[in-house]
Design a protein around this motif. Structure first.
Motif, mmCIF file in Angstrom:
data_model
loop_
_atom_site.group_PDB
_atom_site.id
_atom_site.type_symbol
_atom_site.label_atom_id
_atom_site.label_comp_id
_atom_site.label_asym_id
_atom_site.label_seq_id
_atom_site.Cartn_x
_atom_site.Cartn_y
_atom_site.Cartn_z
ATOM 1 N N LEU A 53 -0.612 -3.555 8.932
ATOM 2 C CA LEU A 53 -0.524 -3.070 7.571
ATOM 3 C C LEU A 53 -0.891 -3.842 6.633
ATOM 4 O O LEU A 53 -1.574 -3.376 5.415
ATOM 5 C CB LEU A 53 1.185 -2.864 7.436
ATOM 6 N N LEU A 54 -0.680 -5.103 6.573
ATOM 7 C CA LEU A 54 -1.237 -6.069 5.348
ATOM 8 C C LEU A 54 -2.612 -6.249 5.284
ATOM 9 O O LEU A 54 -3.317 -6.115 4.270
ATOM 10 C CB LEU A 54 -0.338 -7.571 5.616
ATOM 11 N N ASP A 55 -3.337 -6.064 6.509
ATOM 12 C CA ASP A 55 -4.887 -6.107 6.545
ATOM 13 C C ASP A 55 -5.277 -5.034 5.885
ATOM 14 O O ASP A 55 -6.416 -4.926 5.295
ATOM 15 C CB ASP A 55 -5.308 -6.315 8.165
ATOM 16 N N ARG A 56 -4.771 -3.994 6.223
ATOM 17 C CA ARG A 56 -5.175 -2.414 5.651
ATOM 18 C C ARG A 56 -5.200 -2.594 4.481
ATOM 19 O O ARG A 56 -6.048 -2.039 3.547
ATOM 20 C CB ARG A 56 -4.448 -1.252 6.375
ATOM 21 N N ALA A 57 -3.930 -3.007 3.679
ATOM 22 C CA ALA A 57 -3.953 -2.975 2.480
ATOM 23 C C ALA A 57 -4.833 -4.322 1.584
ATOM 24 O O ALA A 57 -4.754 -4.241 0.417
ATOM 25 C CB ALA A 57 -2.408 -3.152 2.139
ATOM 26 N N GLY A 58 -5.298 -5.081 2.400
ATOM 27 C CA GLY A 58 -5.957 -6.151 1.690
ATOM 28 C C GLY A 58 -4.882 -7.405 1.058
ATOM 29 O O GLY A 58 -5.337 -7.972 0.210
ATOM 30 N N VAL A 59 -3.515 -7.455 1.432
ATOM 31 C CA VAL A 59 -2.731 -8.190 1.023
ATOM 32 C C VAL A 59 -2.784 -9.396 1.734
ATOM 33 O O VAL A 59 -2.532 -9.507 3.110
ATOM 34 C CB VAL A 59 -1.141 -7.838 1.160
ATOM 35 N N ARG A 60 -3.045 -10.502 1.271
ATOM 36 C CA ARG A 60 -3.006 -11.798 1.847
ATOM 37 C C ARG A 60 -1.638 -12.649 1.260
ATOM 38 O O ARG A 60 -1.915 -13.114 0.168
ATOM 39 C CB ARG A 60 -4.297 -12.531 1.760
ATOM 40 N N PRO A 61 -0.982 -12.725 2.440
ATOM 41 C CA PRO A 61 0.333 -13.612 1.849
ATOM 42 C C PRO A 61 -0.107 -15.000 1.532
ATOM 43 O O PRO A 61 -0.884 -15.698 1.925
ATOM 44 C CB PRO A 61 1.052 -13.643 3.271
ATOM 45 N N GLY A 62 0.515 -15.629 0.355
ATOM 46 C CA GLY A 62 0.074 -16.917 0.023
ATOM 47 C C GLY A 62 0.814 -17.966 0.719
ATOM 48 O O GLY A 62 0.533 -18.847 0.642
ATOM 49 N N TYR A 63 1.734 -17.519 1.709
ATOM 50 C CA TYR A 63 2.359 -18.462 2.634
ATOM 51 C C TYR A 63 1.949 -18.599 4.092
ATOM 52 O O TYR A 63 2.276 -19.192 4.792
ATOM 53 C CB TYR A 63 4.050 -18.103 2.633
#
Length: 530
Positions: free
Chosen positions: A458-468
């Motif tokens: 889900l994070l990859d699809r949204a392009g969200v890269r966690p800072g941690y």
């Protein structure tokens, strides 16, 4: 003195955010960069009174496991892969070594036997690495148990026996309905009890039979599933939980894939029994200060007066003509049909896992609010459990003049570390959750990995890269020790875990908004089943 402590505030905040309140400080070493971090690792407890967030997480995982395997329409287990040439070659080599070991043992060549044992051990490791599962034949033949009659008892009704089909899913009714079953099995009555589960007349309540039935209850459940599969003619799969009733006796709830007629399940329960072929343990021979003593010359326990060696467990079982105990189910059998995807199915999944976060004693109502009659009833049951052997290796056998298997100097007569003798377990010493092998074709680790993979995708699809996120590695984990200077305090660990959990939640919610994967407005029952 009435002000809140910082540790209590951090603990309550951790519970509010679903963070483990008893984290383990582990040292994480990046083998590429050499960076060392001390990170909190969840304790993984399944007890609510130990760690509520971890126990809730474990319960939700069990609920997901139950839901995924209950109403399947296709077989979860594919056909096993065909053996490879390399697997067959190694197995042929093992057969040759097995024959050579048999000849060397007959000739008394111990050195050759030892060399063959080492070679077979390496060969078995290679077979496991190639994906071969199942039990491999041991080099030394196991001790043959004493043969017992397999003829059914005359006081037990007969059951039909059908060939077992290689299927696990149930039948379809009306062209579209594939219902499943919810089953509850209980033990027999041992005497009248009141509304709180306490014996009305403790002197007439059969605590001895109650204790023995509780200890051997897992064997009875196994026998029930064997009889069920033979009787209905297909490979029945189940997800079950063992829970105590208020009277302290265990009972069994099970979600069964597919439907089985109520009359047939009741007949199977009535015809199921388990015979305990153990030496008689009705009369205590040694107690108080007069207990068997260890003798170094005979390497066993002897009578304290005559110094005669006590019979071993196997010797005491040689001349048995009848079992020491027979355990059966009670007459109360509850059967209910359940359709998948309904609110009723979610309720029953929640009911199955309702008490998994509590100890056996807490689930039976033995808490601060228990009445004095309940406590006295539990004390009598626990007193009987303490003098009831739980296995052939139990040290309680010495009270009855029998040496347990594996007896040694450290064995204490009348004492056993088994959970069955502890007050908080009430004789329920085995696993609380029983799952058949073909339930969902997934282990708990597989379910955990699926949940983590869903979040990553889900994070990859949204392009969200966690800072941690940490892309380096591999890592080596090391336990910390008390007094290490780089280990933060418990409140600091909790605050670090809370901060990390808040960042995770923010990134996950952002990914949901970007992808449009939003949670449904479901009822509380559906949320429990999810």
């Amino acid at each position: 003195m009435l002000l809140a402590l910082t540790g209590d505030v951090a603990k309550q905040l951790a519970e509010d955010h679903g963070v483990c309140v008893r984290p383990l400080a582990m040292r994480r070493i990046d083998l590429t960069t050499g960076r060392v971090d001390v990170v909190p690792v969840p304790c993984g407890s399944t007890r609510e009174d130990v760690c509520r967030p971890c126990s809730d997480k474990a319960r939700r995982l069990r609920m997901a496991q139950c839901r995924e395997g209950w109403h399947l329409e296709d077989e979860p287990i594919p056909a096993p892969a065909a053996p490879t040439d390399e697997q067959k070659q190694l197995m042929a080599t093992r057969a040759d070594l097995h024959a050579a070991y048999t000849r060397a043992r007959a000739d008394g060549d111990e050195q050759t036997c030892e060399e063959i044992r080492d070679a077979v051990e390496e060969l078995d490791a290679d077979l496991r690495a190639l994906g071969v599962r199942g039990r491999l034949a041991p080099l030394d033949p196991p001790d043959r148990p004493v043969k017992r009659s397999t003829r059914r008892r005359q006081d037990a009704p007969n059951l039909p026996r059908r060939p077992v089909e290689n299927r696990t899913v149930g039948r379809v009714y009306g062209g579209r309905y594939r219902p499943s079953t919810f089953l509850t099995l209980t033990l027999d009555s041992y005497g009248r009890v009141d509304g709180d589960g306490a014996a009305v007349d403790p002197e007439r309540y059969d605590y001895r039979r109650a204790a023995r039935d509780a200890i051997h209850f897992p064997k009875l459940v196994d026998r029930f599933w064997q009889n069920t599969r033979r009787c209905v003619g297909w490979d029945v799969q189940y997800f079950g939980t063992v829970e105590p009733q208020k009277r302290g006796a265990p009972h069994f709830h099970a979600a069964i894939r597919g439907t089985i007629p109520r009359a047939e399940l009741r007949a199977i329960a009535a015809a199921t029994y388990h015979q305990v072929w153990w030496p008689a343990h009705d009369t205590i021979l040694y107690s108080g200060d007069r207990l068997p003593r260890w003798d170094d010359r005979s390497r066993g326990f002897v009578d304290p007066d005559t110094r005669e060696p006590l019979p071993t467990f196997d010797e005491a079982c040689e001349d048995l003509t009848r079992p020491a105990h027979v355990v059966r189910f009670g007459a109360q059998v509850h059967v209910k049909g359940i359709l998948g995807g309904t609110e009723e199915a979610g309720r029953h999944i929640g009911y199955l896992t309702k008490y998994l976060t509590k100890s056996v004693g807490q689930a039976a109502g033995l808490d601060e609010e228990a009445s004095e009659r309940q406590r006295e009833h539990a004390r009598r049951l626990v007193a009987e459990l303490r003098i009831t052997p739980c296995s052939p290796r139990c040290g309680v056998w010495l009270l009855y003049g029998i040496q347990p298997k594996g007896a040694r100097l450290s064995t204490t007569p009348g004492q056993c570390k088994g959970k069955a003798h502890k007050p908080e377990h009430l004789g329920i010493a085995g696993r609380r959750v029983l799952v058949s092998r073909k339930w969902s074709n997934k282990t708990l680790d597989d379910h955990r990995a699926e949940r983590a993979a869903f979040v990553r995708q889900l994070l990859d699809r949204a392009g969200v890269r966690p800072g941690y996120a940490v892309d380096d590695g591999p890592f080596e984990w090391e336990r910390t020790r008390p007094g290490d200077e780089d280990v933060p305090t418990r409140p600091a660990l909790l605050l670090h875990a809370i901060s990390e959990r808040q960042r995770w939640k923010a990134d996950y919610e952002a990914a949901q908004l970007v992808t449009g994967v939003l949670p449904d407005n479901r009822s509380a029952t559906d949320d429990q089943a999810a």
